[in-house]
Enzyme design. Sequence first.
Site, PDB file in Angstrom:
ATOM      1  N   LEU A   1       0.902  -0.841  -0.103  1.00  0.00           N
ATOM      2  CA  LEU A   1       0.079  -0.085  -0.263  1.00  0.00           C
ATOM      3  C   LEU A   1       0.599   1.116   0.375  1.00  0.00           C
ATOM      4  O   LEU A   1       1.998   1.219   0.745  1.00  0.00           O
ATOM      5  CB  LEU A   1      -1.031   0.148   1.396  1.00  0.00           C
ATOM      6  CG  LEU A   1      -2.090  -1.035   1.269  1.00  0.00           C
ATOM      7  CD1 LEU A   1      -3.015  -1.165   2.530  1.00  0.00           C
ATOM      8  CD2 LEU A   1      -2.816  -1.018   0.000  1.00  0.00           C
ATOM      9  N   ASP A   2       0.101   2.170  -1.068  1.00  0.00           N
ATOM     10  CA  ASP A   2       1.110   3.955  -0.234  1.00  0.00           C
ATOM     11  C   ASP A   2       1.308   4.492   0.562  1.00  0.00           C
ATOM     12  O   ASP A   2       0.397   3.929   1.951  1.00  0.00           O
ATOM     13  CB  ASP A   2       0.347   4.773  -1.235  1.00  0.00           C
ATOM     14  CG  ASP A   2       0.490   4.267  -2.670  1.00  0.00           C
ATOM     15  OD1 ASP A   2       1.397   3.337  -3.258  1.00  0.00           O
ATOM     16  OD2 ASP A   2      -0.860   4.774  -4.016  1.00  0.00           O
ATOM     17  N   ARG A   3       2.617   5.138   1.353  1.00  0.00           N
ATOM     18  CA  ARG A   3       2.638   5.573   2.679  1.00  0.00           C
ATOM     19  C   ARG A   3       1.469   5.727   2.607  1.00  0.00           C
ATOM     20  O   ARG A   3       1.324   5.798   3.785  1.00  0.00           O
ATOM     21  CB  ARG A   3       3.825   6.918   2.098  1.00  0.00           C
ATOM     22  CG  ARG A   3       4.037   7.487   3.644  1.00  0.00           C
ATOM     23  CD  ARG A   3       5.018   8.215   3.071  1.00  0.00           C
ATOM     24  NE  ARG A   3       6.086   8.081   2.777  1.00  0.00           N
ATOM     25  CZ  ARG A   3       7.515   8.001   3.374  1.00  0.00           C
ATOM     26  NH1 ARG A   3       7.367   7.827   4.841  1.00  0.00           N
ATOM     27  NH2 ARG A   3       8.795   7.373   3.093  1.00  0.00           N
TER      28      ARG A   3
ATOM     29  N   THR B   1      -1.905   5.776   2.160  1.00  0.00           N
ATOM     30  CA  THR B   1      -2.799   4.920   2.258  1.00  0.00           C
ATOM     31  C   THR B   1      -3.404   3.941   3.420  1.00  0.00           C
ATOM     32  O   THR B   1      -1.998   3.360   3.968  1.00  0.00           O
ATOM     33  CB  THR B   1      -2.758   4.007   0.860  1.00  0.00           C
ATOM     34  OG1 THR B   1      -3.196   4.706   0.409  1.00  0.00           O
ATOM     35  CG2 THR B   1      -4.265   2.628   1.005  1.00  0.00           C
TER      36      THR B   1
ATOM     37  N   ARG C   1      -5.821   5.963  -7.143  1.00  0.00           N
ATOM     38  CA  ARG C   1      -5.638   7.696  -7.470  1.00  0.00           C
ATOM     39  C   ARG C   1      -4.996   7.750  -8.411  1.00  0.00           C
ATOM     40  O   ARG C   1      -5.704   8.413  -9.343  1.00  0.00           O
ATOM     41  CB  ARG C   1      -3.558   7.469  -6.950  1.00  0.00           C
ATOM     42  CG  ARG C   1      -4.211   7.525  -5.058  1.00  0.00           C
ATOM     43  CD  ARG C   1      -2.448   7.470  -4.991  1.00  0.00           C
ATOM     44  NE  ARG C   1      -1.776   8.625  -4.485  1.00  0.00           N
ATOM     45  CZ  ARG C   1      -0.876   8.691  -3.931  1.00  0.00           C
ATOM     46  NH1 ARG C   1       0.384   7.764  -3.727  1.00  0.00           N
ATOM     47  NH2 ARG C   1      -0.317   9.677  -3.624  1.00  0.00           N
TER      48      ARG C   1
END
Length: 337
Positions: A160-162, A164, A264
């Site tokens: 997961l992105d930072r 999120t 996104r």
Amino acid sequence: MHSIAPFCLIVAKRAKRTGGFFLQVEMLQGALQIHADKRFVGWRLDDFMIRQLQLPANDVAQLFARKCVRKGSHVADAAVTLDAKTKITLVDPAPRLAKVSAAVTAPPILFEDDHVLVVHKAPGLIIHAEDPQTPTLDQQVAAYYEYTGQASPVLHVHRLDRPTTGAVVYAKHRFIARALDYQLTARQMKRRYFAVVQGARLAKKLTVDEPIARNRHQAGLYRVSSTGKSARTHFRVQAQTAAPSGHLALVKCELETGRTHQIRVHAAFLGAPIVGDKDYGGVSAIGDFPPSGQIALHAYQVTFYHPYEEQTIEVKSPLDEGWQRYLRQQWSLEQYL
């Protein structure tokens, strides 16, 4: 502060077994031990490993070549057939154990058995970093293994992105890791998200099927591009409100592929970027939601097939207090909390 499920809360739902048969599988001292039932009598051992344990054919061939497969107490070859009392042992040829940094706290646990761990990722964390001084979810999982006395490697299945939040799946050994990697590549692992977006009015159901590539003009970001890798995201609007600055919507998103920043990028492509996601054109916040360092994107559910349990596992990651408060205030929603 973000409130999440209590430590070791299990929120998984399992499909019921059918047929009355089941495998007995356990990991002991770096070796996976399997007792196959009579359904598999007469199967070639390599077929069993590929079809039932979901190991890639190349991995299976390497395990035989390195003499890491045993039937009973004897080294086995691929053509050996299974009988009614077969005990199979797969030895990990290169185990990698967890490394723990001091003063790292364990993450909230959403699901766990002897083979798979699912945890909640807080905002601001990345999954992995080469610099040991950088706080990561991998470090937190390593701390949890040390705290619970588990000699397991730290193998995240996806990322997961930072900014999120939500559920991340970890494999406790290389054999289940390869099976889950296969499911991810074959689009069999289902990952569902909640997002709050603002901008264009969205249709109730829509699918974005647009390739994604690196943005050559902005380092670290991505964009829709005909030269990119295929990417497909399903959006389902749960609530929508007209606003002077653009329609505001709560959407469920399901990934069919897993490109970096996929939801996104596809939300921005629709003209409805995620709230808090300034990198892709979103407003910084609506009131106090989301907090600084977080975007309004949460991985709320992951579903995968467990080849040893022979059933589907569904794990949910509860929304934190900020999400819950916002959904109540904006749409009077309770069913997602």
